[in-house]
Design a protein around this motif. Structure first.
Motif, PDB file in Angstrom:
ATOM      1  N   HIS A 107      35.093  43.491  41.916  1.00 10.01           N
ATOM      2  CA  HIS A 107      35.767  42.663  40.916  1.00 10.01           C
ATOM      3  C   HIS A 107      37.275  42.887  40.896  1.00 10.01           C
ATOM      4  O   HIS A 107      37.953  42.485  39.949  1.00 10.01           O
ATOM      5  N   LEU A 108      37.788  43.522  41.943  1.00  8.49           N
ATOM      6  CA  LEU A 108      39.239  43.714  42.048  1.00  8.49           C
ATOM      7  C   LEU A 108      39.794  42.618  42.949  1.00  8.49           C
ATOM      8  O   LEU A 108      39.904  42.772  44.174  1.00  8.49           O
ATOM      9  N   THR A 112      42.160  39.340  38.711  1.00 11.93           N
ATOM     10  CA  THR A 112      41.929  40.440  37.779  1.00 11.93           C
ATOM     11  C   THR A 112      43.223  40.763  37.043  1.00 11.93           C
ATOM     12  O   THR A 112      44.316  40.754  37.632  1.00 11.93           O
ATOM     13  N   ARG A 113      43.104  41.079  35.764  1.00  8.86           N
ATOM     14  CA  ARG A 113      44.282  41.342  34.927  1.00  8.86           C
ATOM     15  C   ARG A 113      44.144  42.701  34.241  1.00  8.86           C
ATOM     16  O   ARG A 113      43.047  43.126  33.870  1.00  8.86           O
ATOM     17  N   PHE A 114      45.308  43.360  34.049  1.00 10.59           N
ATOM     18  CA  PHE A 114      45.382  44.630  33.338  1.00 10.59           C
ATOM     19  C   PHE A 114      46.487  44.528  32.283  1.00 10.59           C
ATOM     20  O   PHE A 114      47.524  43.880  32.506  1.00 10.59           O
ATOM     21  N   TYR A 137      45.217  52.768  25.778  1.00  8.08           N
ATOM     22  CA  TYR A 137      44.438  52.721  27.009  1.00  8.08           C
ATOM     23  C   TYR A 137      44.748  51.417  27.733  1.00  8.08           C
ATOM     24  O   TYR A 137      45.342  50.491  27.159  1.00  8.08           O
ATOM     25  N   ILE A 138      44.360  51.352  28.997  1.00  7.14           N
ATOM     26  CA  ILE A 138      44.585  50.161  29.822  1.00  7.14           C
ATOM     27  C   ILE A 138      43.306  49.337  29.811  1.00  7.14           C
ATOM     28  O   ILE A 138      42.234  49.830  30.187  1.00  7.14           O
ATOM     29  N   ALA A 139      43.422  48.112  29.356  1.00  5.66           N
ATOM     30  CA  ALA A 139      42.274  47.206  29.336  1.00  5.66           C
ATOM     31  C   ALA A 139      42.235  46.401  30.632  1.00  5.66           C
ATOM     32  O   ALA A 139      43.277  46.106  31.237  1.00  5.66           O
ATOM     33  N   MET A 140      41.045  46.033  31.020  1.00 12.03           N
ATOM     34  CA  MET A 140      40.838  45.335  32.280  1.00 12.03           C
ATOM     35  C   MET A 140      40.026  44.065  32.045  1.00 12.03           C
ATOM     36  O   MET A 140      39.084  44.051  31.250  1.00 12.03           O
ATOM     37  N   ASP A 141      40.444  42.986  32.726  1.00 12.32           N
ATOM     38  CA  ASP A 141      39.700  41.723  32.685  1.00 12.32           C
ATOM     39  C   ASP A 141      39.346  41.370  34.119  1.00 12.32           C
ATOM     40  O   ASP A 141      40.129  40.735  34.836  1.00 12.32           O
ATOM     41  N   PRO A 142      38.169  41.831  34.629  1.00 15.11           N
ATOM     42  CA  PRO A 142      37.841  41.675  36.051  1.00 15.11           C
ATOM     43  C   PRO A 142      37.443  40.252  36.396  1.00 15.11           C
ATOM     44  O   PRO A 142      37.016  39.466  35.546  1.00 15.11           O
ATOM     45  N   SER A 143      37.593  39.958  37.676  1.00 15.61           N
ATOM     46  CA  SER A 143      37.186  38.652  38.181  1.00 15.61           C
ATOM     47  C   SER A 143      36.705  38.817  39.613  1.00 15.61           C
ATOM     48  O   SER A 143      37.351  39.488  40.428  1.00 15.61           O
TER      49      SER A 143
END
Length: 576
Positions: A107-108, A112-114, A137-143
């Motif tokens: 999903h990278l 993908t957004r951080f 913390y660092i949030a992740m929005d995978p694609s």
């Protein structure tokens, strides 16, 4: 000799050694090192194979980020940890190297957004308060869609929507952004169904574009003829039916909002496609106006002041909007240097339905037909006028209507645009009437009128204050007293005679009755006149007051005449 006998050799009794050849192989002593090497290699392979991918994320600042402690999360589940933080080569950004779990590898991608989750306070929401205790913390929005990547540019602000939300995006265009911003809510029947996800200038920088996301299943309510308009938070409208006043939610007051509606008809239009373009109207009333697909330009030359007329002001015919003011300029003629102000308007034929139009016409045909109609109406007396649209703000609009007793005129085509003749508006007519009134007042002989009034007042005062009037009243009062005494004497002498006559004949009786009535009427008349002349009576007192007020009025008229003689303009502006 025994001593010389040789000693026996015991080695001879030792049997010869038998050499046995054993098969070749690895000695047992090497088993343990080999096993240890295999276990170590397996552990290294397992550690390498289970190690997650490393990503490089760039941010403007590393505020609240700590090496080895700050975590990477997706849906509040830890999927990695920050390993290293360092600067870029030009020190303009901060690079964060994070190690993620292996199940995130697929999903990278480039989609993908951080972003960093910190406490944030916005107009519509408050987020990230949990990080006050646990830390950022660092949030992740995978694609999973797109090409694989290991380096990313982190977002400075949290995205409005995540990639896994189901819905549709649409594009809106407006003349200005107004109070809308990223995060403004999209409503349907006062229910939040989406948000503004992006905004910017359209091509040419003449309009503003807004990308809105509408969540499923509400995105199915948007069709080709759907209308979008702004929600200002406070709605006030005064109509013939009364006053309509509404207040929207606090979020709408702070961040604005958008709502939409699909008009009802005999047939529903087709559903809108993702990314389809719509116009964002300022109010709901604006959505009810027909869309302008064709327009015809005309120029107007006004002699009145155009202060209060703005670009975008309506052009109305008999109270119905049929066009818009497009431009206002200042023009100086080169020959005689006359100054005039051309006002360019666009008339919209689509706003006028022709009774004999059975089939749709092309834009060019509608323009030609509208020009013919304008020529006919101008010949019948239609003129363009400036009318006040709002007395509080002073805004003007262009009104096309018939004027009484118009001079012959027609549409001229001697310039770049056809010209419609104009007439003075309501304000211009009022000012013209005022100017005419002032001119007439200037022609009046105010000085002679003042002198005549002064002479009249003086004469009236002289008459009112003359002693002869009071002497005459006194003489009249004395005369009434003498007349009453004489009548009493006559009555005393006539009564016996009339009694004798009464016994004599019927005619004598009538004569006596008539004489009696005449005496009574004369006595009453004299008594009334005496009451009139007596200042102690009510009427006499009123008569005296009337004469006194007449003298005061004469004095006031004289003062007014003297003031008008010095200030004739007071007849218009009043006394200052």
């Amino acid at each position: 000799m025994q001593g010389n006998e040789p000693k026996p050799n015991h080695l001879e009794d030792v049997p010869d050694a038998e050499i046995v050849e054993r098969p070749g192989g690895i000695s047992f002593v090497w088993i343990l090192p080999v096993v240890a090497a295999l276990v170590g290699g397996w552990l290294l392979y397992k550690a390498y194979s289970e190690k997650g991918p490393e990503v490089l994320i760039e941010f403007r600042s590393a505020q609240s980020l700590i090496e080895g402690k700050t975590t990477v999360r997706y849906r509040d589940v830890q999927v990695g940890v920050v390993k290293e933080i360092h600067f870029s080569n030009d020190l303009s950004r901060v690079r964060v190297r994070a190690e993620l779990n292996t199940d995130i590898t697929s999903h990278l991608t480039e989609n993908t957004r951080f972003w960093v989750v910190r406490p944030r306070v916005a107009a519509t929401e408050v987020s990230g308060l949990e990080t006050l205790l646990s830390g950022a913390y660092i949030a992740m929005d995978p694609s999973a869609e797109g090409e694989e990547r290991r380096s990313f540019i982190g977002l400075e602000e949290p995205p409005v929507l995540t990639l896994d939300e189901d819905g549709t995006e649409f594009l809106l265009v407006a003349d200005e952004l107004g109070g809308l911003a990223v995060g403004s809510v999209v409503y349907f029947r006062h229910f939040p169904v989406g948000q503004v996800v992006a905004s910017g200038l359209a091509e040419g920088n003449r309009q503003v574009e807004l990308r809105v996301f509408v969540r499923a299943p509400f995105d199915r309510e948007i069709r080709r003829d759907t209308r979008f308009w702004r929600l200002s938070g406070i709605h006030f409208e005064a109509t013939a039916d009364g006053v309509d006043f509404r207040v929207e939610s606090i979020a709408t007051l702070l961040a604005g909002g958008i709502t939409f509606e699909t008009p009802d008809g005999f047939e529903r239009s087709a559903p809108a496609k993702p990314g389809e373009l719509f116009t964002l109207y300022s109010t709901k009333a604006a959505t009810l106006e027909p869309a302008m697909t064709a327009w015809t330009p005309y120029v107007l030359y006004f002699e009145d002041s155009i202060r209060g007329l703005k670009v975008g002001a309506p052009v109305e015919f008999q109270g119905i909007r049929i066009g818009t003011v497009q431009d206002i300029a200042l023009e100086v003629e080169a020959k005689d240097e006359n100054v005039r102000i051309p006002v360019l308007i666009h008339l919209q034929p689509d706003r006028v339905k022709l009774a004999d139009e059975d089939v749709p016409r092309t834009d060019q045909e509608r323009r030609e037909r509208s020009r013919g109609i304008v020529e006919t109406l101008v010949a019948r007396g239609m003129r363009a006028q400036l009318q006040p649209g709002n007395f509080l703000t002073g805004q003007l609009y262009v009104s096309l209507g018939f004027v009484p007793n118009p001079e012959p005129a027609k549409v001229t085509y001697d310039g770049p645009y056809p010209s419609i003749p104009t007439a003075p508006g309501a304000l211009g007519s009022i000012m013209a009437d005022v100017s005419s009134l002032v001119a007439r007042l200037n022609r009046l002989p105010l000085e002679q009128i003042g002198r005549d009034l002064q002479l009249t007042v003086a004469r009236a005062r002289t008459i009112a204050e003359a002693p002869e009037i009071w002497d005459t009243l006194v003489e009249l009062r004395a005369l009434s007293g003498e007349a009453r005494s004489a009548l009493r004497e006559i009555d005393a002498e006539l009564v016996p005679a009339l009694k004798n006559l009464r016994a004599g004949s019927v005619e004598a009786n009538k004569l006596m009755a008539d004489a009696r009535r005449a005496i009574d009427q004369a006595d009453a008349t004299l008594g009334s006149f005496e009451g009139v002349t007596d200042r102690k009576t009510e009427f006499g007192s009123q008569l005296y007051k009337a004469l006194t007020e007449l003298a005061a009025a004469a004095q006031a008229i004289r003062v007014m005449a003297e003031y008008l003689e010095r200030h004739p303009e007071a007849l218009i502006s009043g006394k200052r």
